[in-house]
Design a protein around this motif. Sequence first.
Motif, PDB file in Angstrom:
ATOM      1  N   PRO A 144      44.333   0.380  29.358  1.00 61.38           N
ATOM      2  CA  PRO A 144      43.385   1.001  29.124  1.00 61.38           C
ATOM      3  C   PRO A 144      42.056   0.074  29.345  1.00 61.38           C
ATOM      4  CG  PRO A 144      44.377   1.901  27.566  1.00 61.38           C
ATOM      5  CD  PRO A 144      45.261   0.466  27.789  1.00 61.38           C
ATOM      6  N   GLY A 145      40.816   0.619  30.005  1.00 61.79           N
ATOM      7  CA  GLY A 145      39.886  -0.610  30.766  1.00 61.79           C
ATOM      8  C   GLY A 145      40.725  -1.201  31.898  1.00 61.79           C
ATOM      9  N   ILE A 146      42.060  -0.734  32.528  1.00 64.65           N
ATOM     10  CA  ILE A 146      41.658  -1.151  34.027  1.00 64.65           C
ATOM     11  C   ILE A 146      41.827  -0.269  34.616  1.00 64.65           C
ATOM     12  CG2 ILE A 146      43.711  -2.235  35.482  1.00 64.65           C
ATOM     13  CD1 ILE A 146      42.759  -4.664  33.581  1.00 64.65           C
TER      14      ILE A 146
ATOM     15  N   ILE B 119      57.799  10.761  23.157  1.00 66.70           N
ATOM     16  CA  ILE B 119      55.808   9.942  23.209  1.00 66.70           C
ATOM     17  C   ILE B 119      55.945  10.237  24.704  1.00 66.70           C
ATOM     18  CG2 ILE B 119      54.819   7.939  22.960  1.00 66.70           C
ATOM     19  CD1 ILE B 119      56.633   7.792  20.073  1.00 66.70           C
ATOM     20  N   HIS B 120      55.080  10.733  25.687  1.00 67.24           N
ATOM     21  CA  HIS B 120      54.439  10.624  26.675  1.00 67.24           C
ATOM     22  C   HIS B 120      53.220   9.270  26.765  1.00 67.24           C
ATOM     23  CE1 HIS B 120      56.660  13.550  27.919  1.00 67.24           C
ATOM     24  NE2 HIS B 120      55.995  14.559  26.861  1.00 67.24           N
ATOM     25  N   HIS B 121      52.935   8.510  28.258  1.00 69.20           N
ATOM     26  CA  HIS B 121      53.023   7.712  28.402  1.00 69.20           C
ATOM     27  C   HIS B 121      52.267   6.711  27.606  1.00 69.20           C
ATOM     28  CE1 HIS B 121      51.186  10.723  31.345  1.00 69.20           C
ATOM     29  NE2 HIS B 121      50.208  11.458  30.114  1.00 69.20           N
ATOM     30  N   VAL B 122      53.675   6.034  27.545  1.00 68.03           N
ATOM     31  CA  VAL B 122      53.844   4.973  26.603  1.00 68.03           C
ATOM     32  C   VAL B 122      53.088   3.112  27.252  1.00 68.03           C
ATOM     33  CG1 VAL B 122      55.043   3.729  25.330  1.00 68.03           C
ATOM     34  CG2 VAL B 122      55.821   5.659  25.717  1.00 68.03           C
ATOM     35  N   LEU B 123      51.896   2.983  26.381  1.00 68.94           N
ATOM     36  CA  LEU B 123      51.778   1.578  27.459  1.00 68.94           C
ATOM     37  C   LEU B 123      51.325   0.784  26.341  1.00 68.94           C
ATOM     38  CD1 LEU B 123      47.591   3.503  28.085  1.00 68.94           C
ATOM     39  CD2 LEU B 123      50.131   2.519  29.994  1.00 68.94           C
ATOM     40  N   TYR B 124      51.548   1.034  24.838  1.00 68.97           N
ATOM     41  CA  TYR B 124      51.703   0.196  23.905  1.00 68.97           C
ATOM     42  C   TYR B 124      53.010   0.132  22.775  1.00 68.97           C
ATOM     43  CZ  TYR B 124      47.297  -0.309  24.536  1.00 68.97           C
ATOM     44  OH  TYR B 124      45.369  -0.545  24.792  1.00 68.97           O
ATOM     45  N   PRO B 125      53.961  -1.004  22.576  1.00 71.21           N
ATOM     46  CA  PRO B 125      54.473  -1.135  22.229  1.00 71.21           C
ATOM     47  C   PRO B 125      55.509  -0.260  21.268  1.00 71.21           C
ATOM     48  CG  PRO B 125      54.502  -3.350  22.285  1.00 71.21           C
ATOM     49  CD  PRO B 125      52.867  -2.392  22.616  1.00 71.21           C
ATOM     50  N   ILE B 126      55.837   1.297  21.048  1.00 73.04           N
ATOM     51  CA  ILE B 126      56.159   2.257  19.601  1.00 73.04           C
ATOM     52  C   ILE B 126      57.816   1.698  19.231  1.00 73.04           C
ATOM     53  CG2 ILE B 126      56.460   4.140  18.644  1.00 73.04           C
ATOM     54  CD1 ILE B 126      53.847   3.815  20.488  1.00 73.04           C
ATOM     55  N   THR B 127      57.235   1.284  17.619  1.00 71.23           N
ATOM     56  CA  THR B 127      58.665   0.808  16.694  1.00 71.23           C
ATOM     57  C   THR B 127      58.350   1.746  15.786  1.00 71.23           C
ATOM     58  OG1 THR B 127      56.882  -0.997  15.429  1.00 71.23           O
ATOM     59  CG2 THR B 127      58.155  -1.616  17.480  1.00 71.23           C
TER      60      THR B 127
ATOM     61  N   GLN C 270      51.753  17.241  16.511  1.00 71.19           N
ATOM     62  CA  GLN C 270      51.781  18.121  17.443  1.00 71.19           C
ATOM     63  C   GLN C 270      50.396  18.211  18.508  1.00 71.19           C
ATOM     64  OE1 GLN C 270      54.200  18.392  19.682  1.00 71.19           O
ATOM     65  NE2 GLN C 270      53.438  19.993  21.127  1.00 71.19           N
ATOM     66  N   GLY C 271      50.455  17.375  19.817  1.00 71.38           N
ATOM     67  CA  GLY C 271      50.253  16.906  20.878  1.00 71.38           C
ATOM     68  C   GLY C 271      48.344  16.004  20.861  1.00 71.38           C
ATOM     69  N   ARG C 272      48.479  15.231  19.647  1.00 73.95           N
ATOM     70  CA  ARG C 272      47.742  14.343  19.471  1.00 73.95           C
ATOM     71  C   ARG C 272      48.422  12.883  20.271  1.00 73.95           C
ATOM     72  NH1 ARG C 272      45.659  15.023  14.510  1.00 73.95           N
ATOM     73  NH2 ARG C 272      44.186  12.872  14.595  1.00 73.95           N
ATOM     74  N   ASN C 273      47.105  12.176  19.641  1.00 75.17           N
ATOM     75  CA  ASN C 273      47.888  10.523  20.800  1.00 75.17           C
ATOM     76  C   ASN C 273      47.708   9.489  19.621  1.00 75.17           C
ATOM     77  OD1 ASN C 273      47.303  11.385  22.862  1.00 75.17           O
ATOM     78  ND2 ASN C 273      45.116  10.778  23.413  1.00 75.17           N
ATOM     79  N   ILE C 274      48.791   8.860  19.389  1.00 80.16           N
ATOM     80  CA  ILE C 274      48.842   7.437  18.599  1.00 80.16           C
ATOM     81  C   ILE C 274      47.701   6.368  18.696  1.00 80.16           C
ATOM     82  CG2 ILE C 274      50.383   5.913  17.379  1.00 80.16           C
ATOM     83  CD1 ILE C 274      52.598   7.314  18.246  1.00 80.16           C
TER      84      ILE C 274
ATOM     85  N   GLY D  75      43.758   7.445  23.709  1.00 81.82           N
ATOM     86  CA  GLY D  75      43.659   7.882  25.635  1.00 81.82           C
ATOM     87  C   GLY D  75      45.787   7.496  26.275  1.00 81.82           C
ATOM     88  N   CYS D  76      46.740   7.224  25.093  1.00 81.51           N
ATOM     89  CA  CYS D  76      47.382   6.986  25.458  1.00 81.51           C
ATOM     90  C   CYS D  76      48.780   7.172  24.107  1.00 81.51           C
ATOM     91  CB  CYS D  76      48.288   5.348  26.262  1.00 81.51           C
ATOM     92  SG  CYS D  76      48.071   4.374  24.875  1.00 81.51           S
ATOM     93  N   CYS D  77      50.357   7.671  24.926  1.00 87.98           N
ATOM     94  CA  CYS D  77      51.121   7.616  23.263  1.00 87.98           C
ATOM     95  C   CYS D  77      51.282   8.557  22.762  1.00 87.98           C
ATOM     96  CB  CYS D  77      51.214   6.224  22.584  1.00 87.98           C
ATOM     97  SG  CYS D  77      51.455   5.120  23.243  1.00 87.98           S
ATOM     98  N   GLN D  78      51.603   9.838  23.682  1.00 86.86           N
ATOM     99  CA  GLN D  78      50.709  11.435  23.441  1.00 86.86           C
ATOM    100  C   GLN D  78      51.926  11.902  22.223  1.00 86.86           C
ATOM    101  OE1 GLN D  78      50.186  14.446  26.401  1.00 86.86           O
ATOM    102  NE2 GLN D  78      48.887  15.587  24.673  1.00 86.86           N
ATOM    103  N   LEU D  79      51.915  12.318  21.435  1.00 87.24           N
ATOM    104  CA  LEU D  79      53.093  12.929  21.106  1.00 87.24           C
ATOM    105  C   LEU D  79      53.578  14.224  20.886  1.00 87.24           C
ATOM    106  CD1 LEU D  79      51.819  11.426  17.051  1.00 87.24           C
ATOM    107  CD2 LEU D  79      53.874  10.653  18.476  1.00 87.24           C
ATOM    108  N   ASP D  80      55.414  14.658  21.622  1.00 82.97           N
ATOM    109  CA  ASP D  80      55.198  16.187  21.831  1.00 82.97           C
ATOM    110  C   ASP D  80      57.053  16.370  20.876  1.00 82.97           C
ATOM    111  OD1 ASP D  80      56.804  17.889  22.785  1.00 82.97           O
ATOM    112  OD2 ASP D  80      56.886  17.399  24.853  1.00 82.97           O
TER     113      ASP D  80
END
Length: 443
Positions: A247-249, A104-112, A158-162, A165-170
């Motif tokens: 996001p937004g900053i 998971i790329h660009h992790v901005l929020y907790p992924i549980t 594949q390639g989608r964001n959770i 704009g962030c948490c991209q799936l590879d």
Amino acid sequence: MTEPSKVIHVRNVGHEISENDLLQLFQPFGVITKLVMLRAKNQALIQMQDVPSAISSLQFYANTQPSIRGRNVYVQFSSHQELTTVDQSQGRGDEPNRILLVTIHHVLYPITVDVLYQVFSPHGSVEKIVTFQKSAGFQALIQYQSQQSAITARTALQGRNIYDGCCQLDIQFSNLDELQVNYNNDRSRDFTNPSLPTEQKGRPSQPGYGDAGNMYGVQGSGARAVGYPQMPNAAAIAAAFGGGLPPGITGTNDRCTLLVSNLNPERIDEDKLFNLFSLYGNIVRIKLLRNKPDHALIQMGDGFQAELAVHFLKGALLFDKRLEVNFSKHPNITQGADTHDYSNSNLNRFNRNAAKNYRYCCSPTKMIHLSTLPQDITEEEIVTLLEEHGTIVNSKVFEMNGKKQGLVQFETEEQATEALVCKHATSLSGSIIRISYSQLQNI
């Protein structure tokens, strides 16, 4: 200078520097695809996703000396155009398997585990999930009941964001045949065996209780080491957030003074405003406007901190009023009889461990975190201290690194905010307690 390459050569990498330390240094500039530690030479090789990402990182560090754990590291383009070494956890690519390796790329929020289950379960029966941090970034192994479900999920996701704009799936297929899960908690889960323990005995089951310190400093050329709040560059600030701004900053605002309106003049004062706004940066001065008793000016330490406060506090409820928080036309607040000066206050939260405090910035929540508590504090004493501010749903006292801390969950965010502004920095059995919002969902 060697010709540009997406591979970066890092020197003076001491034994105390970890893979994750290096990732934090380069993640603000783009996706890192490979990392190789050359321990015998005190060096490392980092491969970015593309050459422009590598160029932007080296341009930034040409003017700003990178430092990790107090040690200067030196960066340049590598003579390699591509790294052939493959991380041990890499999957087998396109050869189908019922276990997926997810980076998971660009992790901005907790992924549980629960977040991943929501994303992957619509595509088939998920049996097990294990999450971990590797050199490639945040990763998870997800085991389906059937190979076909795994194929379907990979094709769809594949390639989608959770999140937007962030948490991209590879996603690729793992080379494992069966996942071994020992505990059912936020980091691993065996959905076929709900009776597993939550954690090894003696260790807390909830991540995020402790205040993990941050070792990263940025050094200006020839200047003393400074923390992130003094760095106007958005990339350095992003590093404090673990690789990307919320996001937004934008990280580029240069206005330091805020106009706060729709306050409750019967209940507000400068110290209460300090307690709330100091969550997002150091406070220089605060002035309540006598001709407009529901207005106040607040001067933050820099434009980025001011932007955080506007972003997270606009519309927050305090004392039955919904706050309006905007940038002021005044560049600063002049010293005067009506002005409270906090520039030298040791209660400012960003004097030390600034990067850590940035990571805890969030909108008001129902849960507050208490620290610097007396060692003999009880849960009952904390409830007694705070219950006048609202209905307490749950509470917990625990020990982390030998220090007592607490979590208190209120019925509403407004009640939690009131408790924070009224009780932060008050004395309890000789200890000045510290209160901030917690991003944990439950205790």
